[in-house]
Design a protein around this motif. Structure first.
Motif, mmCIF file in Angstrom:
data_model
loop_
_atom_site.group_PDB
_atom_site.id
_atom_site.type_symbol
_atom_site.label_atom_id
_atom_site.label_comp_id
_atom_site.label_asym_id
_atom_site.label_seq_id
_atom_site.Cartn_x
_atom_site.Cartn_y
_atom_site.Cartn_z
ATOM 1 N N ALA A 43 -22.670 10.286 83.121
ATOM 2 C CA ALA A 43 -22.679 11.661 82.402
ATOM 3 C C ALA A 43 -21.439 12.376 82.629
ATOM 4 N N PHE A 44 -20.251 11.643 82.642
ATOM 5 C CA PHE A 44 -18.901 12.394 82.842
ATOM 6 C C PHE A 44 -18.218 12.098 81.598
ATOM 7 N N LEU A 45 -18.940 11.632 80.396
ATOM 8 C CA LEU A 45 -18.374 11.369 79.304
ATOM 9 C C LEU A 45 -19.584 11.497 78.118
ATOM 10 N N GLU A 46 -19.101 11.765 77.038
ATOM 11 C CA GLU A 46 -20.208 11.869 75.956
ATOM 12 C C GLU A 46 -19.569 11.525 74.628
ATOM 13 N N ASN A 47 -20.390 11.089 73.804
ATOM 14 C CA ASN A 47 -19.889 10.422 72.541
ATOM 15 C C ASN A 47 -18.755 9.760 72.386
ATOM 16 N N ALA A 48 -19.023 8.704 73.529
ATOM 17 C CA ALA A 48 -18.065 7.535 73.600
ATOM 18 C C ALA A 48 -18.906 6.343 73.423
ATOM 19 N N THR A 49 -18.340 5.525 72.462
ATOM 20 C CA THR A 49 -19.238 4.300 71.979
ATOM 21 C C THR A 49 -18.593 2.629 72.354
ATOM 22 N N VAL A 50 -19.160 1.814 73.071
ATOM 23 C CA VAL A 50 -18.669 0.724 73.214
ATOM 24 C C VAL A 50 -19.586 -0.467 72.410
ATOM 25 N N THR A 51 -19.207 -1.047 71.805
ATOM 26 C CA THR A 51 -19.907 -1.954 70.887
ATOM 27 C C THR A 51 -19.649 -3.394 71.253
ATOM 28 N N ARG A 52 -20.531 -4.145 71.618
ATOM 29 C CA ARG A 52 -20.577 -5.575 72.056
ATOM 30 C C ARG A 52 -21.043 -6.492 71.185
ATOM 31 N N GLY A 53 -20.610 -7.612 71.099
ATOM 32 C CA GLY A 53 -21.349 -8.558 70.345
ATOM 33 C C GLY A 53 -20.721 -9.853 70.354
ATOM 34 N N GLY A 54 -21.229 -10.949 69.766
ATOM 35 C CA GLY A 54 -20.494 -12.327 69.729
ATOM 36 C C GLY A 54 -20.972 -13.016 70.971
ATOM 37 N N GLN A 55 -20.337 -14.151 71.089
ATOM 38 C CA GLN A 55 -20.589 -15.181 72.143
ATOM 39 C C GLN A 55 -20.239 -14.223 73.375
ATOM 40 N N GLY A 56 -20.935 -14.291 74.338
ATOM 41 C CA GLY A 56 -20.339 -13.648 75.705
ATOM 42 C C GLY A 56 -20.595 -12.361 75.773
ATOM 43 N N TYR A 57 -21.114 -11.729 74.630
ATOM 44 C CA TYR A 57 -21.359 -10.327 74.409
ATOM 45 C C TYR A 57 -20.008 -9.619 74.876
ATOM 46 N N LYS A 58 -18.990 -9.975 74.419
ATOM 47 C CA LYS A 58 -17.868 -9.197 74.877
ATOM 48 C C LYS A 58 -17.429 -7.983 74.054
ATOM 49 N N VAL A 59 -16.663 -6.942 74.564
ATOM 50 C CA VAL A 59 -16.351 -5.906 74.094
ATOM 51 C C VAL A 59 -15.598 -6.036 72.628
ATOM 52 N N GLN A 60 -16.420 -5.494 71.666
ATOM 53 C CA GLN A 60 -15.658 -5.429 70.178
ATOM 54 C C GLN A 60 -14.830 -4.622 69.827
ATOM 55 N N PHE A 61 -15.520 -3.369 70.115
ATOM 56 C CA PHE A 61 -14.912 -1.888 69.401
ATOM 57 C C PHE A 61 -15.148 -0.596 70.805
ATOM 58 N N ILE A 62 -14.384 -0.006 70.857
ATOM 59 C CA ILE A 62 -14.560 1.220 71.681
ATOM 60 C C ILE A 62 -14.000 2.378 70.913
ATOM 61 N N HIS A 63 -14.876 3.186 70.506
ATOM 62 C CA HIS A 63 -14.795 4.494 69.830
ATOM 63 C C HIS A 63 -14.587 5.679 70.692
ATOM 64 N N LEU A 64 -13.510 6.541 70.860
ATOM 65 C CA LEU A 64 -13.542 7.490 71.612
ATOM 66 C C LEU A 64 -12.984 8.704 70.988
ATOM 67 N N LYS A 65 -12.772 8.812 69.705
ATOM 68 C CA LYS A 65 -12.276 9.712 68.696
ATOM 69 C C LYS A 65 -13.104 10.898 68.951
ATOM 70 N N HIS A 66 -14.298 11.133 69.098
ATOM 71 C CA HIS A 66 -14.935 12.318 69.121
ATOM 72 C C HIS A 66 -15.634 12.357 70.730
ATOM 73 N N SER A 67 -14.920 11.772 71.603
ATOM 74 C CA SER A 67 -15.565 11.925 73.045
ATOM 75 C C SER A 67 -15.450 13.065 73.497
ATOM 76 N N LYS A 68 -16.061 13.631 74.419
ATOM 77 C CA LYS A 68 -15.783 14.660 75.308
ATOM 78 C C LYS A 68 -16.187 14.667 76.578
ATOM 79 N N VAL A 69 -15.514 15.213 77.281
ATOM 80 C CA VAL A 69 -15.508 15.123 79.206
ATOM 81 C C VAL A 69 -16.436 16.314 79.448
ATOM 82 N N THR A 70 -17.582 15.730 80.205
ATOM 83 C CA THR A 70 -18.584 16.606 80.481
ATOM 84 C C THR A 70 -18.456 17.473 81.504
#
Length: 82
Positions: A43-70
């Motif tokens: 709960a140090f950060l909000e509105n941050a998204t990490v999308t995983r997928g594919g073989q090995g469930y690796k990180v595909q996308f990290i979205h921080l554009k609207h993230s905020k520090v709590t």
């Protein structure tokens, strides 16, 4: 690099209105994604998204554009600055 320092760097960058990037921190996309997930879970950060997928469930996308520090994140930054 120490995980606590990296978390501090990420939170500090976001608190300054900038978007951190894994290459700037000398990390792989997966390592960076794990740190973002941990910051969300703590709960140090909000509105941050990490999308995983594919073989090995690796990180595909990290979205921080609207993230905020709590409030907890700011306390973490302040305690590290001391």
């Amino acid at each position: 690099m120490e995980s606590t320092y990296l978390k501090y760097q990420i939170l500090k960058t976001i608190s300054e209105g900038k978007e951190p990037h894994w290459l700037d921190l000398d990390l792989s996309k997966d390592e960076f994604g794990i740190l973002i997930e941990r910051l969300n879970e703590a709960a140090f950060l909000e509105n941050a998204t990490v999308t995983r997928g594919g073989q090995g469930y690796k990180v595909q996308f990290i979205h921080l554009k609207h993230s905020k520090v709590t409030n907890s994140g700011y306390k973490f930054i302040e305690s590290y600055d001391k």
